[in-house]
Design a protein around this motif. Structure first.
Motif: not given
Length: 279
Positions: A25-31, A55-60, A69-74, A37-46
């Motif tokens: 499992k790979v976790r990605m965060a994005y603003v 798993e993608t996480l939209p956050v501030a 920094g905490t390693g909660n996302v990759d 959004l476009a870059s994250t979803m293309v990376a996710k699909a690949a």
């Protein structure tokens, strides 16, 4: 006997199907910016095509960097450097790693419709009433909003920065354009609105909003050891041109979900995708 036969037949049928076990499992965060959004979803699909669960996480922005920094996302493919996210990187530089440039030519600024007759931030006070004494902003945690507050202070502006989101900002802009009203919004490039409407950036002679930047991929420390194939993918990830990113952003505005458009990009641009996946 009939029930036993049906059960055995079902098991044999399942065994005959290809097993697509996820590699991990790979976790990605994005603003929540359209380019991110476009870059994250293309990376996710690949990555999913490579066999990973993603798993993608939209956050501030602050939460995105903290999670890295905490390693909660990759990883994140939405880091604006060297200026917009500089403070976050400075605090976490020993816990994260910059591995690729997603796209260059990025820029922050305040944008107005081309029919607005002023050309500089320094002219805003003289026409504040025409702008309803407001600068239309985005989410309050964004680096652009922090820099905009600084610009208001440094230029001594009497306009109020109104927070919201990327969607509320573009909705306000669309309404003003429809009615030929004056409006100033917090903007950035790459963004689909510059392709759809005739806009211009106001000059920023003090340079408060920064100069040209690049969007980068940042990963957590330890990813290279834990998931070397994923680390290599993110090290390779980046658009072949700014036009590719603008194209996917336009697709997202025209119809289809970001996930569907991401898969469309993979299908139509296999050379780019193969480059990301090469070792």
């Amino acid at each position: 006997m009939k029930k036993i036969f049906l059960v055995l037949a079902g098991l044999l049928l399942l065994m005959a199907q290809p097993v697509l076990a996820a590699k991990g499992k790979v976790r990605m965060a994005y603003v929540e910016w359209d380019c991110a959004l476009a870059s994250t979803m293309v990376a996710k699909a690949a990555l999913e095509q490579m066999g990973y669960e993603v798993e993608t996480l939209p956050v501030a922005a602050a939460a995105m960097w903290q999670a890295l920094g905490t390693g909660n996302v990759d990883a994140s493919v939405a880091a604006w450097l060297p200026n917009t996210h500089a403070d976050y990187l400075a605090r976490l530089q020993d816990k994260v790693e910059r591995v690729s440039i997603v796209t260059g030519g990025a820029k922050l600024g305040w944008a107005v419709p081309s029919y607005v007759t002023i050309s500089s931030i320094e002219e805003l006070n003289a026409h504040a009433d025409r702008f309803n004494n407001e600068i239309i902003g985005i989410d309050p945690g964004a680096g652009l909003m922090r820099l905009s507050e600084q610009a208001i202070a440094d230029y001594g502006l009497q306009l109020e920065l109104v927070d919201g989101s990327g969607a509320t900002m573009t909705a306000a802009l669309a309404n003003a354009l429809k009615n030929k009203q004056w409006i100033v919004v917090t903007g950035w490039t790459p963004h689909w609105m510059f392709g759809k409407w005739d806009l211009k950036y106001l000059d920023d002679p003090k340079g408060v909003l920064g100069g040209e930047e690049q969007i980068e991929t940042v990963v957590r420390q330890g990813l290279k050891t834990d998931m070397p194939e994923v680390y290599t993918f993110f090290s390779n990830f980046g658009w072949d041109s700014a036009e590719q990113l603008q194209m996917v952003m336009a697709w997202n505005q025209e119809g289809g979900t970001p996930e569907e458009n991401a898969h469309r990009f993979l299908k139509e641009h296999p050379e780019t995708v193969n480059r990301w996946m090469s070792r």
